[in-house]
Design an enzyme around this catalytic site. Structure first.
Site, mmCIF file in Angstrom:
data_model
loop_
_atom_site.group_PDB
_atom_site.id
_atom_site.type_symbol
_atom_site.label_atom_id
_atom_site.label_comp_id
_atom_site.label_asym_id
_atom_site.label_seq_id
_atom_site.Cartn_x
_atom_site.Cartn_y
_atom_site.Cartn_z
ATOM 1 N N GLU A 319 0.831 -1.212 0.000
ATOM 2 C CA GLU A 319 0.000 0.000 0.000
ATOM 3 C C GLU A 319 0.860 1.255 0.000
ATOM 4 O OE1 GLU A 319 -2.578 -0.847 3.492
ATOM 5 O OE2 GLU A 319 -3.911 -1.839 2.060
ATOM 6 N N CYS A 410 -10.909 -0.950 6.436
ATOM 7 C CA CYS A 410 -10.709 0.454 6.799
ATOM 8 C C CYS A 410 -11.521 1.412 5.932
ATOM 9 C CB CYS A 410 -9.228 0.805 6.703
ATOM 10 S SG CYS A 410 -8.451 0.260 5.168
HETATM 11 ZN ZN LIG Z 1 -8.679 1.909 3.608
#
Ligand SMILES: [Zn+2]
Length: 683
Positions: A319, A410
């Protein structure tokens, strides 16, 4: 009632946002989304949190039910973020049922708190068992445990819930936890040294400081930032261990002190939360070194590492940010949370500097990067938001389309708290200056230099460029109205040279006051109108809404030979269902005129762009270059990304094609298929 901010804070942001409680959104574009968020998305996320034991984990930790902790070490935050979103929603729309539901969840959270204030269900719910990544003891593996990250989302939820309802139930839990963290960490002898692996608590402590005036929270926020990259040795994990990705200090922005970081590296969401905390410290402590550092990071991101949609973090692998100008389209990651973090960060940068350039970036990411993250009906989500799809590569955590939930969840909760807060981004004030930052229809009551000014905004933005403001001061008086003139209306899609319009637009921004053409002084991206205002005065601003072609900086090799299209604040894309089942083979000649057409029945009501373009045989389009690497241990929901770069075979035959472009945010509602923001240019 806690002391209000300002009584103890000597320094603050020079510009104050008008709170969203003072702004009623009636906007045709945003109001339905905020309503869908309240009636569909928030209940759907809470239901998922129930089904996946995220709420039970609190009840188990509190001894209310029997069981074992289930899930990842950061799962508490999905509940916290959605409470924050639900609280914002309650402020703008009373909902007794939702209010009662929150009371029930908060009672479980309160029960899960240990007597000294510690609150982290992975440890408390299963005291005999060490959950992966949590460490043997409290705070023993801060780089990966998310103990402080979870606390940060608790504080943000608690602040929102208190402001929305006046209830101290969650705030008391948060303050008790923050007091424990403040007793535990700090530069003083006898305290623990350390910093969280995932930033978040820093900006959240600032929110608690604002609410309570307690200086220790602000000092602790700064302490955690200052600690990064100052010789704390990170634990090393063996190769193949899922946490080995944290052996690299750049992943968590701990490779250098934050004041020396001038390149955005590592995990993208973490960087945006860190930068937001740095902006808070710069403002609330009046620290010019912090301002210079956070500005340097911003210039790096917006100048070299941002997609056209405002999304950031190009690599699926960890990420992370990629190298400068590494912006692959098919395999781009652009986590929804990172887009939301960009909005938070850029809003703070505006409040600090008064420069509309930051709002231009914020607007870009709001209307494109963030909005794409949730489906029109509010039930399906994107975690990554690539600018291209071949309909096959399962970029969205194992799917080629939108998903109702994720193992690491998330993004949905983050969307749920962002949408109801947009009203808070519309206006801001500084002394006797009223800033009009975003173009969202509604009514606001604004306290401006000691008097109340009511403002009504009418607009069909982003579909139309006319903004009509009716200004009603409680009594006649002089003040200044600063209306943002977006960069896209001034021939600058972004405030750097990363993207440019192919041609300069000739249309001028027109301003009328009480119907008469008026000249406005431009400064820092705002049309400044200072005069004696009377009740019922009106200001009309008209932005040119032509479709514009954009090209990327030549160093962005993935966009070389491609062109994108924008209209107003919206980035457009070609999607298969509107284009005969294909999109990646479309060629857009320079001379093709693009015409806006209103389609009220399509995708919730949109303006499409149509034109006579060309299309190649699909077999003439090939993928070239290296496939992106992927650390197998990084994420078990991920498939290895394919090669991303797209090329048209030289000499490929082109046939006429009737092109239809839709706004990027509206893609992926009609099944998996091809989509492209960047279209092949004619050669
Ligand atoms: Zn996220």
């Amino acid at each position: 009632m806690p002391a209000s901010a300002g009584q103890t804070a000597k320094k603050d942001y020079p510009i104050t946002p008008v709170p969203f409680t003072a702004v009623r959104v009636t906007d045709g574009f945003w109001a339905p989304r905020i309503e869908t968020n309240r009636t569909v998305t928030i209940p759907a996320i809470f239901k998922k949190c129930e089904e996946t034991s995220r709420i039970d984990n609190f009840a188990i930790a509190g001894g209310l039910i029997k069981g074992e902790y289930k899930g990842e070490r950061y799962n508490d935050t999905d509940v916290y973020k959605t409470i924050e979103g639900a609280s914002y929603s309650l402020m703008v729309h009373p909902d007794p049922e939702l209010d009662r539901y929150l009371d029930g969840v908060i009672a479980k959270i309160a029960a899960a708190q240990e007597p000294d204030g510690y609150l982290y269900t992975p440890r408390t719910a299963s005291p005999g068992k060490v959950q992966p990544g949590t460490g043997e003891e409290r705070w023993s593996e801060l780089a990966i445990s998310h103990e402080l990250y979870n606390a940060g989302h608790l504080y943000e939820a608690a602040a929102a819930h208190f402001l929305a309802t006046g209830k101290r139930t969650l705030l008391d839990v948060a303050l008790k936890n923050a007091d424990l963290v403040a007793r535990t960490f700090g530069p003083e002898p006898g305290k623990r040294q350390g910093f969280p692996g995932h930033q978040e608590i820093e900006l959240a402590l600032v929110k608690l400081f604002r609410l309570t005036g307690k200086r220790a929270y602000l000092d602790l926020a700064r302490y955690f930032l200052d600690q990064r990259g100052r010789g704390v040795t990170l634990k090393q994990y063996p190769p193949g261990n899922r946490f080995a990705i944290y052996n690299d200090a750049t992943q968590i922005q701990a490779h250098k002190p934050v004041l020396e970081q001038d390149e955005a590296v590592g995990h993208a969401v973490r960087l945006t939360y860190m930068a937001s905390g740095m902006a808070d410290v710069a403002a609330l402590m009046g620290d010019p070194a912090y301002l210079a550092a956070v500005r340097g990071l911003w210039e790096n991101v917006v100048g070299r590492k941002m997609y056209l949609t405002g999304g950031i973090g190009s690599r699926h692998d960890r990420e992370r940010f990629g190298e400068s100008y590494e912006l692959p389209n098919l395999t781009g990651y652009l986590e929804t949370c990172a887009s939301i973090g960009m909005a938070f960060w850029n809003h703070r940068m505006f409040l600090l500097t008064g420069d509309a350039a930051y709002l231009d970036v914020m607007e870009r990411v709001m209307y494109n990067g963030v909005l794409a993250g949730v489906s029109l009906d509010g039930t399906l989500f994107f975690y990554p938001n690539p600018l291209e799809s071949d309909g096959k590569y399962r970029f969205n955590k194992g799917r080629a389309g939108r998903a109702p939930w994720f193992g690491v969840a998330c993004c949905p909760g983050n969307v749920s708290r962002f949408l109801p807060s947009v009203a808070g981004y519309v206006y801001a004030t500084r002394d006797d200056v009223l800033y009009v930052n975003m173009f969202i229809a509604g009514e606001a009551r604004i306290d401006l230099a000691g008097k109340t000014v009511s403002v009504k905004q009418e607009t069909r933005y982003p579909w139309a460029g006319t903004i009509r403001l009716t200004v009603d001061p409680e009594r006649d008086g002089e003040f200044a109205l600063h209306v943002r003139v977006p960069g896209w209306a001034r021939n600058r899609p972004v405030p750097t040279n990363l993207y440019e319009y192919s041609e300069r637009g000739d249309a001028k921004v027109a301003i009328r006051i009480n119907g008469k053409p008026a000249a406005a002084n431009m400064d820092k991206g705002f049309a400044r109108i200072r005069r004696v205002w009377k009740r019922g005065d009106s200001v009309e601003v008209v932005f040119p809404m032509d479709a514009r072609r954009v090209t990327a900086h030549p160093a962005v090799k993935d966009d070389e030979g491609f062109v994108a299209v924008e209209r107003g604040p919206l980035v457009y894309c070609a999607e298969a269902p509107d284009n005969g089942g294909r999109a990646l083979n479309i060629v857009l000649p320079d001379k093709t005129a693009l015409r806006p057409e209103e389609r009220t029945g399509l995708l919730g009501g949109i303006v499409v762009l149509t034109g006579e373009a060309l299309a190649a045989d699909p077999t003439a389009v090939a993928r070239v270059g290296e496939a992106a690497g992927m650390d197998a241990a990084a994420d078990d929901e991920e498939e290895v990304p394919p090669a991303s770069r797209r090329r048209l075979a030289p000499g490929a035959e082109l046939k006429p094609h009737r092109l239809v472009l839709i706004p990027y945010y509206a893609w992926a509602h009609r099944g998996a298929g091809e989509m492209a923001v960047w279209l092949l240019k004619s050669n």
